[in-house]
Design a protein around this motif. Structure first.
Motif, mmCIF file in Angstrom:
data_model
loop_
_atom_site.group_PDB
_atom_site.id
_atom_site.type_symbol
_atom_site.label_atom_id
_atom_site.label_comp_id
_atom_site.label_asym_id
_atom_site.label_seq_id
_atom_site.Cartn_x
_atom_site.Cartn_y
_atom_site.Cartn_z
ATOM 1 N N ASP A 4 10.369 -61.277 51.864
ATOM 2 C CA ASP A 4 11.533 -61.124 50.987
ATOM 3 C C ASP A 4 11.150 -61.153 49.514
ATOM 4 N N TRP A 5 10.101 -61.874 49.170
ATOM 5 C CA TRP A 5 9.715 -62.002 47.769
ATOM 6 C C TRP A 5 9.075 -60.730 47.214
ATOM 7 N N LYS A 7 10.553 -57.780 47.367
ATOM 8 C CA LYS A 7 11.604 -56.826 47.025
ATOM 9 C C LYS A 7 11.601 -56.580 45.519
ATOM 10 N N ILE A 10 13.734 -58.886 43.251
ATOM 11 C CA ILE A 10 13.212 -60.240 43.082
ATOM 12 C C ILE A 10 12.065 -60.238 42.077
ATOM 13 N N ILE A 11 11.195 -59.262 42.175
ATOM 14 C CA ILE A 11 10.082 -59.163 41.230
ATOM 15 C C ILE A 11 10.601 -58.899 39.816
ATOM 16 N N THR A 14 12.236 -62.131 38.471
ATOM 17 C CA THR A 14 11.210 -63.104 38.103
ATOM 18 C C THR A 14 10.548 -62.725 36.792
#
Length: 73
Positions: A4-5, A7, A10-11, A14
């Motif tokens: 999931d991280w 995607k 999300i990137i 962040t």
């Protein structure tokens, strides 16, 4: 195990929070530098003021913790 991280949203989120955090940190450092009666960088680098370097390092850690807590929620 999911990825999931990885995607893009999300990137991107962040990265956005990291840029905002660094910008706020830098602004706080510049404000503190303007409030002191001397230039912090000049005093640390040219005059080799170790005590001031320790205080500025502690200030940087403190501001970083405050910014991280504010972003984290």
């Amino acid at each position: 195990m999911t990825l999931d991280w990885l995607k893009p949203e999300i990137i991107l989120g962040t990265t956005m929070y990291a840029v905002i955090g660094v910008a706020i940190f830098w602004a706080c450092f510049v404000i503190v530098d303007k409030l002191t009666p001397f230039k912090l960088w000049e005093e640390i680098v040219e005059h080799k003021n170790v005590a001031l370097a320790i205080v500025v390092g502690a200030m940087c850690i403190s501001i970083g913790n405050i910014v991280a807590a504010a972003i984290h929620g």
